[in-house]
Enzyme design. Structure first.
Site, PDB file in Angstrom:
ATOM      1  N   CYS A 117     -26.325  57.554  94.639  1.00  0.00           N
ATOM      2  CA  CYS A 117     -27.221  57.926  93.532  1.00  0.00           C
ATOM      3  C   CYS A 117     -28.313  58.904  93.943  1.00  0.00           C
ATOM      4  CB  CYS A 117     -27.824  56.683  92.892  1.00  0.00           C
ATOM      5  SG  CYS A 117     -28.698  55.592  94.019  1.00  0.00           S
ATOM      6  N   ASP A 353     -30.104  59.142  84.554  1.00  0.00           N
ATOM      7  CA  ASP A 353     -29.624  58.076  85.433  1.00  0.00           C
ATOM      8  C   ASP A 353     -28.244  58.425  85.983  1.00  0.00           C
ATOM      9  OD1 ASP A 353     -29.017  55.703  86.700  1.00  0.00           O
ATOM     10  OD2 ASP A 353     -29.701  54.440  85.051  1.00  0.00           O
ATOM     11  N   HIS A 355     -26.364  56.369  87.649  1.00  0.00           N
ATOM     12  CA  HIS A 355     -25.589  55.147  87.823  1.00  0.00           C
ATOM     13  C   HIS A 355     -24.612  54.924  86.679  1.00  0.00           C
ATOM     14  CE1 HIS A 355     -29.365  54.561  90.091  1.00  0.00           C
ATOM     15  NE2 HIS A 355     -28.610  53.909  90.944  1.00  0.00           N
TER      16      HIS A 355
END
Length: 467
Positions: A117, A353, A355
């Site tokens: 990430c 994000d 993820h």
């Protein structure tokens, strides 16, 4: 028979892991984000107000939510309303977990789910710098509000729900219907040039994304970044902190072979200090062709916004940074999760994000699908939840831009610092003038100098673990 049995086991294992990743990381796009209609929203230097009805007026940046702040008032033009904000946000390049991409050299990994990430947030920051360089801040993706809902990266139901409910998620009741702004059509004599510019911009849009593709040949793809990370002791599957990623990005840009990238360089601050002469030397260095020319520079500043927790005294400074158009975002996150911060509203940060697990896209194919590289849903997070370890990024096209930016940021740093020492500093001269070894532009046998290795090792022991 034995080999066939092994292949079948691997296929079943692969399908199981794919299903697990999609279940574990699919929540990213399914949670609703609430915005206020009563406060301005900033996104990488642009200001939006969801009550705006075409009023493009100057707004003192800290007037409505920072009473008593010592920061200088920054007059910012409102760029538009909720629709314009959505178009701008979706146009940013979104890079997330991927699976089933070519195997990473030296490992058996074909996905970065669970560990990549921070590398992805670093890619997003660099991508924004390249977009400023090749496309400019005013550019928006023409198809931003009309993404392909049939993309396998997310279900059509999810896309429809996200795009249709964005305005409905605002916390206040709807205002009367906003009249559309008149569209300026190009005159007949300029139509041809307008079409040429559109085609040029779309070509650069695709090219920038292709540089971040998940293949060994992509200049800033995960495979290349892992190779540079090995020089600092990092391997595929390890966690990477924001400071380490900053140094890896610098090496990746230095080693990029594409002629289009010869006009860009990256400078990483040393111990929270930006040495102006070192930056200018990089901007004025020779191209690989031997021709002299001024390069644009992306400046990366690894910092800590406090000790174990983020110090809220830094909130106004972070807001000020994200209000600047030459800011390319912040590599940061909350403990154990890395995010790409691109804006704010009130005391909440707006982020993308990484993820979210998506399938591999072969960017070498002509007209490869673009939808999975653009996020339809912004996220918000309270500044108090931010992990103190982060890397701030700026883009300066010319030496004059750098000098102006350093002057403006220095004023912010001084006015926002209650302590004797600001978060970071700009210092005239070279790092070697202060008994620090300046980072070499290129080394034949080793991508990192001994001084850099020591610094990266220290960063690795100090930074938080990312999932």
């Amino acid at each position: 028979m034995e080999a066939t049995g092994t292949d079948e086991v691997e296929k079943i294992k692969s399908k199981f892991m794919s299903a697990w990743h999609n279940m574990k990381y699919s929540w990213v796009l399914k949670t609703k984000t609430y915005f206020s209609r009563n406060s301005p929203v900033f996104l990488l230097g642009k200001c939006y107000h969801f009550k705006s009805e075409g009023e493009y007026r100057a707004l003192p940046l800290f007037q409505s939510y920072s009473a008593g702040s010592n920061l200088d008032k920054i007059n910012t033009e409102i760029s538009g309303n909720v629709e314009e904000f959505r178009k701008d946000f979706i146009s940013r390049i979104w890079l997330t977990y991927r699976e089933e991409f070519p195997q990473i050299k030296g490992s058996a990994l074909t996905t970065d789910c669970g560990w990549g990430c921070t590398l992805r947030t670093g890619q997003m920051l660099l991508a924004q710098g390249l977009m400023l360089h090749f496309l400019g801040r005013a550019w928006v993706w023409p198809e931003a509000l009309d993404m392909d809902s049939d993309s396998e990266s997310w279900t059509s139901h999810t896309v429809r729900k996200l795009t249709a409910s964005f305005e409905a998620s605002l916390t206040a009741e709807r205002d009367p219907k906003i009249l559309p702004q008149p569209q300026t059509q190009p005159q007949r004599g300029t139509r041809r040039n307008w079409d040429v510019n559109e085609r040029r911009n779309e070509a650069y849009h695709r090219k920038i994304i292709s540089w971040f593709g998940d293949s060994p040949l992509a200049a800033f793809g995960l495979h290349q970044l892992i190779e540079y990370g090995k020089k600092s002791g990092k391997m595929a599957g390890d966690w990477y902190g924001p400071a380490v990623v900053a140094h890896i990005l610098r090496k990746a840009v230095e080693e990029a072979k594409d002629p289009e990238l010869q006009g860009v360089t990256v400078y990483v601050a040393q111990d929270c200090t930006v040495y102006s002469s070192d930056v200018i030397d990089r901007q004025c260095s020779f191209m690989d062709s031997g021709k002299a020319g001024t390069k644009a520079v992306i400046i990366l500043v690894p910092v800590r916004l406090g000790g174990e927790r983020t110090n809220t005294d830094y909130l106004e400074f972070v807001k000020g940074i994200l209000s600047l158009e030459y800011c390319v975002g912040i590599i940061g996150g909350r403990p154990k999760q890395s995010y790409y911060f691109a804006g704010f509203q009130d005391d909440s940060l707006i982020y993308m994000d990484p993820h979210y697990c998506q399938s591999f896209v072969d960017v070498s194919i002509k007209d490869f699908p673009l939808e999975s590289f653009h996020c339809p849903s912004p996220k918000k997070m309270s500044f108090k939840k931010m992990d103190p370890s982060c890397t701030i990024g700026f883009y300066c096209r010319t030496v004059q831009d750098f000098e102006k930016a350093s002057e403006e940021i220095t004023k912010m740093l001084k006015s926002s610092s209650k302590e004797k020492y600001p978060l970071f500093t700009f210092v005239k001269g070279h790092s070697k003038d202060y008994d620090f070894a300046s980072s070499p532009l290129h080394e034949e046998n080793d991508l990192f100098s001994e001084d850099e290795k020591k610094r990266l090792k220290r960063f690795s022991t100090e930074e938080f673990v990312l999932l």
